[in-house]
Design a protein around this motif. Structure first.
Motif, short mmCIF file in Angstrom:
data_model
loop_
_atom_site.label_atom_id
_atom_site.label_comp_id
_atom_site.label_asym_id
_atom_site.label_seq_id
_atom_site.Cartn_x
_atom_site.Cartn_y
_atom_site.Cartn_z
N ASN A 57 0.87 -1.17 0.00
CA ASN A 57 0.00 0.00 0.00
C ASN A 57 0.91 1.22 0.00
O ASN A 57 1.74 1.37 0.88
CB ASN A 57 -0.90 0.02 1.23
CG ASN A 57 -1.98 -1.02 1.15
OD1 ASN A 57 -2.48 -1.32 0.08
ND2 ASN A 57 -2.34 -1.57 2.29
N CYS A 58 0.74 2.08 -1.00
CA CYS A 58 1.60 3.25 -1.13
C CYS A 58 0.78 4.53 -1.11
O CYS A 58 -0.32 4.59 -1.65
CB CYS A 58 2.40 3.18 -2.43
SG CYS A 58 3.58 1.83 -2.48
N LYS A 59 1.35 5.53 -0.48
CA LYS A 59 0.76 6.87 -0.45
C LYS A 59 1.75 7.79 -1.15
O LYS A 59 2.93 7.83 -0.81
CB LYS A 59 0.56 7.32 0.99
CG LYS A 59 0.04 8.71 1.16
CD LYS A 59 -0.10 9.02 2.64
CE LYS A 59 -0.36 10.49 2.86
NZ LYS A 59 -0.40 10.82 4.28
N VAL A 60 1.26 8.50 -2.17
CA VAL A 60 2.09 9.40 -2.95
C VAL A 60 1.56 10.82 -2.77
O VAL A 60 0.38 11.07 -3.02
CB VAL A 60 2.07 9.02 -4.45
CG1 VAL A 60 3.01 9.92 -5.23
CG2 VAL A 60 2.43 7.56 -4.65
N VAL A 61 2.41 11.71 -2.31
CA VAL A 61 2.03 13.12 -2.11
C VAL A 61 2.83 13.97 -3.08
O VAL A 61 4.06 14.00 -3.03
CB VAL A 61 2.28 13.57 -0.65
CG1 VAL A 61 1.88 15.02 -0.47
CG2 VAL A 61 1.56 12.68 0.33
N PHE A 62 2.11 14.64 -3.99
CA PHE A 62 2.72 15.54 -4.97
C PHE A 62 2.63 16.96 -4.41
O PHE A 62 1.55 17.40 -4.02
CB PHE A 62 1.96 15.49 -6.29
CG PHE A 62 2.02 14.17 -7.00
CD1 PHE A 62 3.00 13.91 -7.93
CD2 PHE A 62 1.07 13.19 -6.74
CE1 PHE A 62 3.05 12.71 -8.59
CE2 PHE A 62 1.12 11.98 -7.40
CZ PHE A 62 2.11 11.73 -8.33
N ARG A 72 -2.31 10.71 -3.49
CA ARG A 72 -2.84 9.55 -4.19
C ARG A 72 -2.47 8.30 -3.39
O ARG A 72 -1.32 8.13 -2.99
CB ARG A 72 -2.25 9.42 -5.60
CG ARG A 72 -2.40 10.65 -6.47
CD ARG A 72 -3.85 10.87 -6.88
NE ARG A 72 -3.98 11.99 -7.79
CZ ARG A 72 -4.36 13.19 -7.43
NH1 ARG A 72 -4.65 13.46 -6.18
NH2 ARG A 72 -4.48 14.16 -8.33
N ASN A 73 -3.46 7.43 -3.13
CA ASN A 73 -3.22 6.16 -2.48
C ASN A 73 -3.35 5.06 -3.51
O ASN A 73 -4.38 4.96 -4.19
CB ASN A 73 -4.23 5.94 -1.34
CG ASN A 73 -4.03 6.93 -0.22
OD1 ASN A 73 -2.92 7.09 0.27
ND2 ASN A 73 -5.09 7.60 0.17
N ILE A 74 -2.30 4.25 -3.64
CA ILE A 74 -2.32 3.18 -4.63
C ILE A 74 -1.92 1.86 -3.97
O ILE A 74 -1.14 1.85 -3.01
CB ILE A 74 -1.38 3.48 -5.82
CG1 ILE A 74 0.04 3.77 -5.37
CG2 ILE A 74 -1.90 4.63 -6.64
CD1 ILE A 74 1.03 3.94 -6.50
N THR A 100 5.51 6.89 0.29
CA THR A 100 5.51 6.08 1.49
C THR A 100 4.83 4.76 1.20
O THR A 100 3.66 4.76 0.77
CB THR A 100 4.77 6.81 2.64
OG1 THR A 100 5.34 8.11 2.80
CG2 THR A 100 4.87 6.04 3.93
N CYS A 101 5.54 3.66 1.40
CA CYS A 101 4.98 2.33 1.10
C CYS A 101 5.13 1.42 2.32
O CYS A 101 6.16 1.42 2.99
CB CYS A 101 5.68 1.71 -0.09
SG CYS A 101 5.39 2.56 -1.64
#
Length: 104
Positions: A57-62, A72-74, A100-101
């Motif tokens: 589970n990854c959280k990407v903050v632009f 974005r949560n992927i 963050t994963c």
């Protein structure tokens, strides 16, 4: 004059501008790799690849300066990849991405 115009038009493709992308990664025991793209002047994207044997589970903050960060949560399955993209209302000068994963 014609030669001058020909030289100017020949150099136009060299004036393409790519903005810098900084990535800060926080990986909690997950085998993740990433690749960033400057898709357009106001769009940034990241490709997250999971080389591990467990899903992540990854959280990407632009973040693009004064604008609100885009989150974005992927979920990246083991052995697969996912893309995350963010569009901003202003032209990007420098894009900062926090990745963050965690294992699922």
């Amino acid at each position: 004059m014609k030669k001058f115009c020909c030289v100017v038009f020949a150099l136009l493709p060299l004036t393409a501008f790519a903005y810098p992308i900084d990535v800060q990664k926080n990986l909690d025991g997950v085998k993740i790799d990433y690749e960033t793209y400057d898709t357009d002047k106001d769009i940034g994207s990241i490709k997250v690849t999971n080389f591990g044997e467990v899903d992540a589970n990854c959280k990407v903050v632009f973040n693009n300066g004064p604008e609100a960060p885009r989150t974005r949560n992927i979920e990246v399955p083991a052995g697969k990849y996912k893309n995350a993209t963010a569009k901003f209302s202003r032209e990007i000068i420098r894009l900062r991405i926090e990745l963050t994963c965690n294992p699922k």
